[in-house]
Design a protein around this motif. Sequence first.
Motif, mmCIF file in Angstrom:
data_model
loop_
_atom_site.group_PDB
_atom_site.id
_atom_site.type_symbol
_atom_site.label_atom_id
_atom_site.label_comp_id
_atom_site.label_asym_id
_atom_site.label_seq_id
_atom_site.Cartn_x
_atom_site.Cartn_y
_atom_site.Cartn_z
ATOM 1 N N PRO A 1 0.838 -1.201 0.000
ATOM 2 C CA PRO A 1 0.000 0.000 0.000
ATOM 3 C C PRO A 1 0.874 1.253 0.000
ATOM 4 O O PRO A 1 2.071 1.187 0.289
ATOM 5 C CB PRO A 1 -0.765 -0.123 1.321
ATOM 6 C CG PRO A 1 0.155 -0.892 2.215
ATOM 7 C CD PRO A 1 0.893 -1.844 1.322
ATOM 8 N N GLY A 2 0.276 2.383 -0.342
ATOM 9 C CA GLY A 2 0.953 3.670 -0.164
ATOM 10 C C GLY A 2 1.861 4.088 -1.297
ATOM 11 O O GLY A 2 2.508 5.132 -1.211
ATOM 12 N N THR B 1 -4.217 6.147 4.847
ATOM 13 C CA THR B 1 -3.341 5.930 6.001
ATOM 14 C C THR B 1 -4.185 5.835 7.276
ATOM 15 O O THR B 1 -5.361 6.191 7.298
ATOM 16 C CB THR B 1 -2.312 7.067 6.156
ATOM 17 O OG1 THR B 1 -3.016 8.302 6.276
ATOM 18 C CG2 THR B 1 -1.380 7.115 4.975
ATOM 19 N N THR C 1 -5.561 -4.010 7.970
ATOM 20 C CA THR C 1 -4.475 -3.167 8.454
ATOM 21 C C THR C 1 -3.785 -3.896 9.605
ATOM 22 O O THR C 1 -4.238 -4.946 10.036
ATOM 23 C CB THR C 1 -4.985 -1.782 8.901
ATOM 24 O OG1 THR C 1 -3.868 -0.922 9.102
ATOM 25 C CG2 THR C 1 -5.786 -1.873 10.202
ATOM 26 N N TYR D 1 -0.972 1.901 7.091
ATOM 27 C CA TYR D 1 -1.715 1.885 5.829
ATOM 28 C C TYR D 1 -2.847 0.868 5.880
ATOM 29 O O TYR D 1 -2.780 -0.112 6.621
ATOM 30 C CB TYR D 1 -0.794 1.519 4.660
ATOM 31 C CG TYR D 1 0.258 2.568 4.400
ATOM 32 C CD1 TYR D 1 -0.007 3.660 3.569
ATOM 33 C CD2 TYR D 1 1.499 2.479 5.017
ATOM 34 C CE1 TYR D 1 0.951 4.630 3.356
ATOM 35 C CE2 TYR D 1 2.464 3.457 4.806
ATOM 36 C CZ TYR D 1 2.182 4.527 3.975
ATOM 37 O OH TYR D 1 3.133 5.479 3.763
ATOM 38 N N SER E 1 -4.610 -1.835 3.505
ATOM 39 C CA SER E 1 -4.471 -2.548 2.238
ATOM 40 C C SER E 1 -5.853 -3.023 1.828
ATOM 41 O O SER E 1 -6.610 -3.515 2.666
ATOM 42 C CB SER E 1 -3.546 -3.748 2.393
ATOM 43 O OG SER E 1 -2.252 -3.310 2.699
#
Lengths: 562, 167
Positions: free
Chosen positions: A288-289, B42, B107, B130, B132
Amino acid sequence: MGLEKIKKVSNNEILPLTISKQESRLYMSFIYVAIISLLIGGLMGLLQTLVRSNTITLPWGIGYYQILTLHGVVLALVLTTYFIIGFQFALMGKTVGISLKQRKVAWLSFWVMIVGTVMAAITILMGKASVLYTFYAPLKAHPVFYIGLALVIVGSWIAGFVNWHQLFVWKKKHPGEKSPLLAFMVAINMAMWFIASLGVAVAVLVQFIPWSLGYAETINVLVSRTLFWYFGHPLVYFWLLPAYMAWYAIIPKIIGGKIFSDSLARLSFILFLFFSIPVGFHHQLTEPGIDPVWKFIQVVLTFMVIIPSLMTAFSMFATFEITGRRKGFGGLFGWLKHLPWKDVRFLAPFIGMLAFIPGGAGGIINASHQMNAVVHNTIWVTGHFHLTVATTVILTFFGISYWLIPHLTGRKLTPQLNRLGIIQTIVWTVGMTIMSGAMHIQGLLGGPRRSAFSEYGGTEQASNWIGYQVAQAIGGSILFIGIILMLYIFIKLAFFAPKGIEEFPIAEEEEDAEPTPMFLENWKLWIAITLALILFAYTIPFVDIIQNSPPGSPPFSWPIGN
Amino acid sequence: MHLHKYEKKWLIFGISSLVVFLIILGFGAFWQGTHPQSHGVTIDPENVEANEAFRPENLGITKIDDNKYIVNIVASAFNYDFGTDENGAPLKHIRIPKGATVLFQITTKDVVHGFNIAGTNVNMMVEPGYVSSIETVMDRTGEYTVVCNEYCGVGHHLMFATVEVYD
């Protein structure tokens, strides 16, 4: 007397140079560490396969992840780096020479790396650093582990500085001449290594060490992973390029041929410099990110690195065919027969080349953006790099050892040792085919990598995996026999083989070869393009990662048993 | 620089194959939306409940529409939290009807984990800070093993669950 001296100097100017006793000691020191690492790391690998197949449980409270960490650090970081630096020093010593001062600094690099290696090894053996060789935050190892790793990297930089200085001094003495091919390749590899390892050095010095010592409360996990993989992919090319050096410039001599093309060899190394580094996101595809557009851009850049490998494959087989035809072997494949199959200096690297065909194809699958989800972190990946680094690279390194070690110790590769080497190569090939094959299949069935034995609650899928883990243990045991054989051959070559002169094979160009264009030595341009590509691939996504950072992570050391 | 004519052909063939291959990957990614999981949301790893999806009552499988489900999971060493059943026991097994569209959101409260429904393309890194997420259609029946496939510590291999896709 005076005349004598002048004569000696001019003798020294003739390529290839001779390697003095003091130099040999330096180069061999690196190789000793590599061979000890092979034994320790290989033993850990054997134990892993035995645990994973439920054959044994580890005694004395030793953890599976502790030996896994040791296996990864000792083989992927210590063995490779030491062998490569020792081999590269030998290549430089043979082609451009080493001065007394340079030799002293080279010893400094050796000792800095030793101190670092011992520090990291002690923390792992004490169970304080079971974080695997990728040491992903926020798992926290003992600070000494990170400091040790930093010293290994700094030591390798010192070696790189010496290599560049060696080439620089040679170029000063030979204005307008093209540099010796092998020295050029070493300088490229160390440039790539230096630029890439800056990333992990920053992560370790700025993020991990202060955080593990308690000076920083939290760590930015995604930044640390991005810096790690900025280094982590070029790391594999740092392993591969020394094998390519042997393929391009040494194998042709062993088979009695010439270098196919000096300029193509240089061009392929320059392309490796360009495209090895701006590609780290292909290890982070399922994270992610990170913007998927930038992931895709780095996937495209990753695929560029296939081009120099295609060039290398062509050059190799062209050399084989030209040499064979020149020796009078006609027909479509008649030239294949002439190849010195009974010469282990050729056979071991040749099998390494063959392994790179499935190894490279597997790598293309891994890096293929969305396709990565099929195999990411499955044991397929482990199977992949056991083909590339543990077959292609290591068999080439073994192939180099058969002549390099006796050359440095003033001994001969005897026919018996050559035969034993061929057996070793076959044992390795069989063991790795079984182990890596089983890993690939189990990975496609979803079996995870980096995991101790588990029945996962007894699901049908998990019970299917166990059969492949048994196959890996069989392959792993065969490979360990290969390691024992290699160790025996090494000890023979280093201490007991009959005295003599073993050739240091360096191939020459064809007499009527096209001249190598001088622009290939335009170092400033190559470094500038490399940096520009890195800035292009990383600036925007890296700024994006920092601007959209979540709260940082405190250190966690209990999950690793502390 | 001189290139042998066979080498030219070899490189042209090789590079064209690469280009075709990349076009296929790009078509899949940008036109068909098969990008790998890259969720940008986030979260504070020390307070995951600030995100509604990860409150205890919202964990596990929730039907949101005809044939549409959301599965919320909180990972921690060495456990996947799918919520609890009516007796308060932790859930380790979820059931999804065949052909359903499922959004997985996960998460972590501590270290990095993996989330792989073995044998499917649901394969994500789970990193502190984060969320996912991946949406998928579960169109083959059977029992799937969920494994943590990123090393998270001494109990890493004991971190699993099961997903059943039924007719």
